[in-house]
Design a protein around this motif. Structure first.
Motif, PDB file in Angstrom:
ATOM      1  N   LEU A  39       0.823  -1.207   0.000  1.00  0.00           N
ATOM      2  CA  LEU A  39       0.000   0.000   0.000  1.00  0.00           C
ATOM      3  C   LEU A  39       0.858   1.259   0.000  1.00  0.00           C
ATOM      4  N   GLU A  40       1.968   1.231   0.743  1.00  0.00           N
ATOM      5  CA  GLU A  40       2.910   2.362   0.749  1.00  0.00           C
ATOM      6  C   GLU A  40       3.432   2.616  -0.664  1.00  0.00           C
ATOM      7  N   GLU A  41       3.829   1.548  -1.354  1.00  0.00           N
ATOM      8  CA  GLU A  41       4.361   1.681  -2.713  1.00  0.00           C
ATOM      9  C   GLU A  41       3.309   2.228  -3.664  1.00  0.00           C
ATOM     10  N   ILE A  42       2.094   1.732  -3.572  1.00  0.00           N
ATOM     11  CA  ILE A  42       1.012   2.223  -4.429  1.00  0.00           C
ATOM     12  C   ILE A  42       0.781   3.709  -4.168  1.00  0.00           C
ATOM     13  N   ASP A  43       0.750   4.092  -2.902  1.00  0.00           N
ATOM     14  CA  ASP A  43       0.518   5.488  -2.534  1.00  0.00           C
ATOM     15  C   ASP A  43       1.632   6.385  -3.077  1.00  0.00           C
ATOM     16  N   GLN A  44       2.866   5.919  -3.020  1.00  0.00           N
ATOM     17  CA  GLN A  44       4.004   6.722  -3.459  1.00  0.00           C
ATOM     18  C   GLN A  44       4.205   6.720  -4.967  1.00  0.00           C
ATOM     19  N   ASP A  45       3.900   5.612  -5.633  1.00  0.00           N
ATOM     20  CA  ASP A  45       4.238   5.453  -7.043  1.00  0.00           C
ATOM     21  C   ASP A  45       3.137   5.837  -8.018  1.00  0.00           C
ATOM     22  N   SER A  46       1.984   6.224  -7.544  1.00  0.00           N
ATOM     23  CA  SER A  46       0.850   6.404  -8.459  1.00  0.00           C
ATOM     24  C   SER A  46       0.702   7.834  -8.973  1.00  0.00           C
ATOM     25  N   ASP A  47       1.704   8.695  -8.762  1.00  0.00           N
ATOM     26  CA  ASP A  47       1.637  10.082  -9.252  1.00  0.00           C
ATOM     27  C   ASP A  47       0.357  10.776  -8.808  1.00  0.00           C
ATOM     28  N   ASN A  48      -0.049  10.539  -7.584  1.00  0.00           N
ATOM     29  CA  ASN A  48      -1.240  11.149  -6.983  1.00  0.00           C
ATOM     30  C   ASN A  48      -2.552  10.757  -7.664  1.00  0.00           C
ATOM     31  N   LYS A  49      -2.531   9.727  -8.522  1.00  0.00           N
ATOM     32  CA  LYS A  49      -3.773   9.257  -9.129  1.00  0.00           C
ATOM     33  C   LYS A  49      -4.549   8.365  -8.169  1.00  0.00           C
ATOM     34  N   ILE A  50      -3.810   7.676  -7.296  1.00  0.00           N
ATOM     35  CA  ILE A  50      -4.419   6.778  -6.314  1.00  0.00           C
ATOM     36  C   ILE A  50      -3.865   7.166  -4.954  1.00  0.00           C
ATOM     37  N   SER A  51      -4.761   7.424  -4.002  1.00  0.00           N
ATOM     38  CA  SER A  51      -4.273   7.679  -2.648  1.00  0.00           C
ATOM     39  C   SER A  51      -4.734   6.545  -1.740  1.00  0.00           C
ATOM     40  N   VAL A  52      -3.996   6.372  -0.667  1.00  0.00           N
ATOM     41  CA  VAL A  52      -4.276   5.291   0.274  1.00  0.00           C
ATOM     42  C   VAL A  52      -4.472   5.900   1.655  1.00  0.00           C
ATOM     43  N   VAL A  53      -5.520   5.445   2.348  1.00  0.00           N
ATOM     44  CA  VAL A  53      -5.759   5.856   3.730  1.00  0.00           C
ATOM     45  C   VAL A  53      -5.901   4.600   4.578  1.00  0.00           C
ATOM     46  N   GLN A  54      -5.589   4.743   5.864  1.00  0.00           N
ATOM     47  CA  GLN A  54      -5.717   3.622   6.795  1.00  0.00           C
ATOM     48  C   GLN A  54      -6.627   4.008   7.949  1.00  0.00           C
ATOM     49  N   LEU A  55      -7.440   3.049   8.365  1.00  0.00           N
ATOM     50  CA  LEU A  55      -8.334   3.242   9.493  1.00  0.00           C
ATOM     51  C   LEU A  55      -8.135   2.079  10.458  1.00  0.00           C
ATOM     52  N   ASP A  56      -7.866   2.393  11.713  1.00  0.00           N
ATOM     53  CA  ASP A  56      -7.742   1.376  12.761  1.00  0.00           C
ATOM     54  C   ASP A  56      -9.146   1.037  13.252  1.00  0.00           C
ATOM     55  N   VAL A  57      -9.581  -0.198  13.006  1.00  0.00           N
ATOM     56  CA  VAL A  57     -10.954  -0.583  13.339  1.00  0.00           C
ATOM     57  C   VAL A  57     -11.198  -0.660  14.843  1.00  0.00           C
ATOM     58  N   ASP A  58     -10.143  -0.881  15.629  1.00  0.00           N
ATOM     59  CA  ASP A  58     -10.311  -0.919  17.080  1.00  0.00           C
ATOM     60  C   ASP A  58     -10.633   0.466  17.628  1.00  0.00           C
ATOM     61  N   GLU A  59     -10.004   1.482  17.055  1.00  0.00           N
ATOM     62  CA  GLU A  59     -10.204   2.851  17.518  1.00  0.00           C
ATOM     63  C   GLU A  59     -11.370   3.550  16.820  1.00  0.00           C
ATOM     64  N   ASN A  60     -11.803   3.023  15.685  1.00  0.00           N
ATOM     65  CA  ASN A  60     -12.847   3.659  14.872  1.00  0.00           C
ATOM     66  C   ASN A  60     -13.879   2.629  14.410  1.00  0.00           C
ATOM     67  N   PRO A  61     -14.647   2.098  15.346  1.00  0.00           N
ATOM     68  CA  PRO A  61     -15.564   1.004  14.995  1.00  0.00           C
ATOM     69  C   PRO A  61     -16.763   1.420  14.136  1.00  0.00           C
ATOM     70  N   LYS A  62     -17.152   2.691  14.155  1.00  0.00           N
ATOM     71  CA  LYS A  62     -18.344   3.106  13.404  1.00  0.00           C
ATOM     72  C   LYS A  62     -18.178   2.903  11.900  1.00  0.00           C
ATOM     73  N   THR A  63     -17.032   3.283  11.368  1.00  0.00           N
ATOM     74  CA  THR A  63     -16.803   3.129   9.930  1.00  0.00           C
ATOM     75  C   THR A  63     -16.766   1.653   9.557  1.00  0.00           C
ATOM     76  N   ALA A  64     -16.067   0.856  10.352  1.00  0.00           N
ATOM     77  CA  ALA A  64     -16.003  -0.587  10.090  1.00  0.00           C
ATOM     78  C   ALA A  64     -17.405  -1.193  10.115  1.00  0.00           C
ATOM     79  N   GLN A  65     -18.204  -0.790  11.068  1.00  0.00           N
ATOM     80  CA  GLN A  65     -19.562  -1.303  11.189  1.00  0.00           C
ATOM     81  C   GLN A  65     -20.410  -0.856   9.991  1.00  0.00           C
ATOM     82  N   HIS A  66     -20.249   0.399   9.587  1.00  0.00           N
ATOM     83  CA  HIS A  66     -21.007   0.941   8.459  1.00  0.00           C
ATOM     84  C   HIS A  66     -20.771   0.129   7.185  1.00  0.00           C
ATOM     85  N   TYR A  67     -19.530  -0.297   6.970  1.00  0.00           N
ATOM     86  CA  TYR A  67     -19.192  -1.051   5.761  1.00  0.00           C
ATOM     87  C   TYR A  67     -19.244  -2.562   5.974  1.00  0.00           C
ATOM     88  N   GLY A  68     -19.725  -3.005   7.122  1.00  0.00           N
ATOM     89  CA  GLY A  68     -19.905  -4.430   7.375  1.00  0.00           C
ATOM     90  C   GLY A  68     -18.614  -5.222   7.439  1.00  0.00           C
TER      91      GLY A  68
END
Length: 104
Positions: A39-68
């Motif tokens: 994911l780091e490589e994709i984020d760095q090598d994609s010339d800003n066409k693709i961005s990557v974000v990370q979400l910790d499901v333990d600290e942010n359960p609402k988003t994880a729950q929303h997407y099942g």
């Protein structure tokens, strides 16, 4: 550029524009650690066409729950804020990239 950490509060704003891969995982998750370099490589090598974000499901359960999210890592692929595809478990970089590049 490095992968942005997102929270329940910032998730929608950071996945709302362009092609975004959101990795939902946790610090203790072995497969999440295995997928991180790709994911780091994709984020760095994609010339800003693709961005990557990370979400910790333990600290942010609402988003994880929303997407099942039942297993991690889960990758959510967004195009301009719309969820296009979901994958669960470790995937090699080439597979992740081929999914994301269809959305650019």
């Amino acid at each position: 550029m490095s992968i942005k950490e997102v929270t329940d509060a910032t998730f929608n704003e950071l996945t709302g524009e362009g092609t975004v891969i959101a990795e939902l995982g946790a610090a203790w998750c072995g497969p999440c650690k295995m997928i991180a370099p790709a994911l780091e490589e994709i984020d760095q090598d994609s010339d800003n066409k693709i961005s990557v974000v990370q979400l910790d499901v333990d600290e942010n359960p609402k988003t994880a729950q929303h997407y099942g999210v039942m297993s991690i890592p889960t990758l959510l692929f967004f195009k301009d804020g719309e969820l296009q595809e979901t994958t669960v478990g470790f995937k090699p970089k080439e597979e992740i990239l081929s999914i994301a590049e269809k959305l650019v």
